[in-house]
Design a protein around this motif. Sequence first.
Motif, mmCIF file in Angstrom:
data_model
loop_
_atom_site.group_PDB
_atom_site.id
_atom_site.type_symbol
_atom_site.label_atom_id
_atom_site.label_comp_id
_atom_site.label_asym_id
_atom_site.label_seq_id
_atom_site.Cartn_x
_atom_site.Cartn_y
_atom_site.Cartn_z
ATOM 1 N N ASP A 136 -12.654 -3.619 1.634
ATOM 2 C CA ASP A 136 -13.343 -3.962 0.389
ATOM 3 C C ASP A 136 -14.308 -5.096 0.722
ATOM 4 N N ILE A 137 -15.592 -4.803 0.762
ATOM 5 C CA ILE A 137 -16.596 -5.772 1.199
ATOM 6 C C ILE A 137 -16.625 -7.003 0.302
ATOM 7 N N ARG A 138 -16.578 -6.819 -0.986
ATOM 8 C CA ARG A 138 -16.599 -7.947 -1.920
ATOM 9 C C ARG A 138 -15.195 -8.163 -2.481
ATOM 10 N N TRP A 139 -14.260 -8.414 -1.588
ATOM 11 C CA TRP A 139 -12.846 -8.516 -1.941
ATOM 12 C C TRP A 139 -12.591 -9.666 -2.908
ATOM 13 N N ASN A 140 -11.465 -9.528 -3.603
ATOM 14 C CA ASN A 140 -10.998 -10.583 -4.499
ATOM 15 C C ASN A 140 -9.475 -10.641 -4.405
ATOM 16 N N GLU A 141 -8.845 -11.414 -5.253
ATOM 17 C CA GLU A 141 -7.393 -11.613 -5.167
ATOM 18 C C GLU A 141 -6.597 -10.329 -5.416
ATOM 19 N N GLU A 142 -7.202 -9.309 -5.980
ATOM 20 C CA GLU A 142 -6.509 -8.050 -6.248
ATOM 21 C C GLU A 142 -6.709 -7.008 -5.144
ATOM 22 N N SER A 143 -7.633 -7.248 -4.245
ATOM 23 C CA SER A 143 -8.022 -6.236 -3.259
ATOM 24 C C SER A 143 -6.871 -5.765 -2.380
ATOM 25 N N GLN A 144 -6.088 -6.689 -1.837
ATOM 26 C CA GLN A 144 -5.028 -6.289 -0.914
ATOM 27 C C GLN A 144 -4.030 -5.348 -1.578
ATOM 28 N N ASP A 145 -3.580 -5.686 -2.782
ATOM 29 C CA ASP A 145 -2.634 -4.808 -3.484
ATOM 30 C C ASP A 145 -3.255 -3.449 -3.786
ATOM 31 N N LEU A 146 -4.521 -3.430 -4.188
ATOM 32 C CA LEU A 146 -5.199 -2.162 -4.476
ATOM 33 C C LEU A 146 -5.336 -1.327 -3.204
ATOM 34 N N LEU A 147 -5.771 -1.953 -2.136
ATOM 35 C CA LEU A 147 -5.929 -1.226 -0.873
ATOM 36 C C LEU A 147 -4.603 -0.658 -0.390
ATOM 37 N N GLU A 148 -3.518 -1.404 -0.593
ATOM 38 C CA GLU A 148 -2.202 -0.907 -0.191
ATOM 39 C C GLU A 148 -1.804 0.344 -0.971
ATOM 40 N N GLU A 149 -2.372 0.521 -2.161
ATOM 41 C CA GLU A 149 -2.091 1.734 -2.938
ATOM 42 C C GLU A 149 -2.699 2.977 -2.300
ATOM 43 N N LEU A 150 -3.662 2.790 -1.403
ATOM 44 C CA LEU A 150 -4.232 3.931 -0.673
ATOM 45 C C LEU A 150 -3.276 4.444 0.404
ATOM 46 N N ILE A 151 -2.277 3.607 0.762
ATOM 47 C CA ILE A 151 -1.301 3.943 1.803
ATOM 48 C C ILE A 151 -0.185 4.761 1.177
ATOM 49 N N PRO A 152 0.321 5.791 1.783
ATOM 50 C CA PRO A 152 -0.174 6.442 2.999
ATOM 51 C C PRO A 152 -1.119 7.604 2.709
ATOM 52 N N SER A 153 -1.363 7.907 1.428
ATOM 53 C CA SER A 153 -2.061 9.152 1.083
ATOM 54 C C SER A 153 -3.433 9.288 1.748
ATOM 55 N N TYR A 154 -4.244 8.235 1.757
ATOM 56 C CA TYR A 154 -5.574 8.346 2.368
ATOM 57 C C TYR A 154 -5.461 8.612 3.866
ATOM 58 N N PHE A 155 -4.606 7.866 4.540
ATOM 59 C CA PHE A 155 -4.473 8.034 5.987
ATOM 60 C C PHE A 155 -3.844 9.379 6.341
ATOM 61 N N ASP A 156 -2.912 9.863 5.533
ATOM 62 C CA ASP A 156 -2.341 11.191 5.757
ATOM 63 C C ASP A 156 -3.398 12.275 5.545
ATOM 64 N N ALA A 157 -4.251 12.099 4.542
ATOM 65 C CA ALA A 157 -5.336 13.055 4.298
ATOM 66 C C ALA A 157 -6.330 13.035 5.466
ATOM 67 N N TYR A 158 -6.577 11.866 6.025
ATOM 68 C CA TYR A 158 -7.465 11.745 7.187
ATOM 69 C C TYR A 158 -6.890 12.535 8.362
ATOM 70 N N ARG A 159 -5.586 12.340 8.604
ATOM 71 C CA ARG A 159 -4.893 13.051 9.690
ATOM 72 C C ARG A 159 -5.009 14.576 9.473
ATOM 73 N N GLU A 160 -4.770 14.995 8.253
ATOM 74 C CA GLU A 160 -4.821 16.421 7.936
ATOM 75 C C GLU A 160 -6.231 16.983 8.112
ATOM 76 N N LYS A 161 -7.242 16.230 7.682
ATOM 77 C CA LYS A 161 -8.630 16.688 7.796
ATOM 78 C C LYS A 161 -9.017 16.871 9.265
ATOM 79 N N LEU A 162 -8.489 16.017 10.137
ATOM 80 C CA LEU A 162 -8.759 16.141 11.565
ATOM 81 C C LEU A 162 -7.993 17.282 12.211
ATOM 82 N N GLY A 163 -6.902 17.713 11.573
ATOM 83 C CA GLY A 163 -6.080 18.760 12.144
ATOM 84 C C GLY A 163 -5.060 18.239 13.144
ATOM 85 N N CYS A 164 -4.683 16.970 12.991
ATOM 86 C CA CYS A 164 -3.686 16.371 13.895
ATOM 87 C C CYS A 164 -2.303 16.891 13.550
ATOM 88 N N ARG A 165 -1.456 16.979 14.578
ATOM 89 C CA ARG A 165 -0.063 17.327 14.342
ATOM 90 C C ARG A 165 0.641 16.106 13.768
#
Length: 166
Positions: A136-165
Motif C-alpha cells: 500500500d503506497i500511501r499506507w496508514n494505521e489500518e493498512s497492515q490489518d487490511l493487507l493481512e486480509e488478502l492472506i492467503p487467498s490472493y497468494f493462493d490465487a497467484y499460485r493457481e494462475k501460474l499453475g504451480c503444484r
Amino acid sequence: MLTATLLVLALAACDSSDGSLSYPAPNNICGIPADKKVLESLLDDGDKLEQDAGYFSLTEGQFCHMYVDGNDSVVSDAAWHEGGYDLRDYFQDYDVKGLRYLEGGRFASWKSGVATVISCPGVSEEGDVLSVEVGDIRWNEESQDLLEELIPSYFDAYREKLGCRS
C-alpha cells in the motif's frame, strides 16, 4: 440562498468519506483475484483507476501498478529466485520494522505490505521460487490489518494462475 443550500447538499452526497470509492472497486490485482472489499479500503479515492501489469508476464516476474488518477496506490511485485530461496531470504537485505510472520512463516506482513514465497518449479526459466509482495503506497494505521486480509487467498490465487503444484 436555496440554490446555495442545494449545491452544498449535492456536493456532500458526492463525498466518499464513507469509505466507498468514486470508481468501481476491482476484484483483482492485474488479473489475479483479490478481495474486492479489501481493495476498496486500500485504494485511494479519485476519478480513475488504472491497472498496469507492465511488459513482464507472470512467468517473468510481473510488477503490477494500480494507479488512481495517475498516482501509485497499490502495487504487487513478483520476482523469481533459485530453488531453496525462502521468505526469510526475502528480508535479508530489506530492513523492515514491525515484521510479523504469519501461518507458521508462510506469510509476512509489515505496516505497508505483505509477502510470501511460492515454490513453483518448472514454470519459469527465471527460477523455481517466486516471491510476491503487495504494498500500500500511501499506507496508514489500518493498512497492515487490511493487507493481512488478502492472506492467503490472493497468494493462493497467484499460485493457481501460474499453475504451480500445491
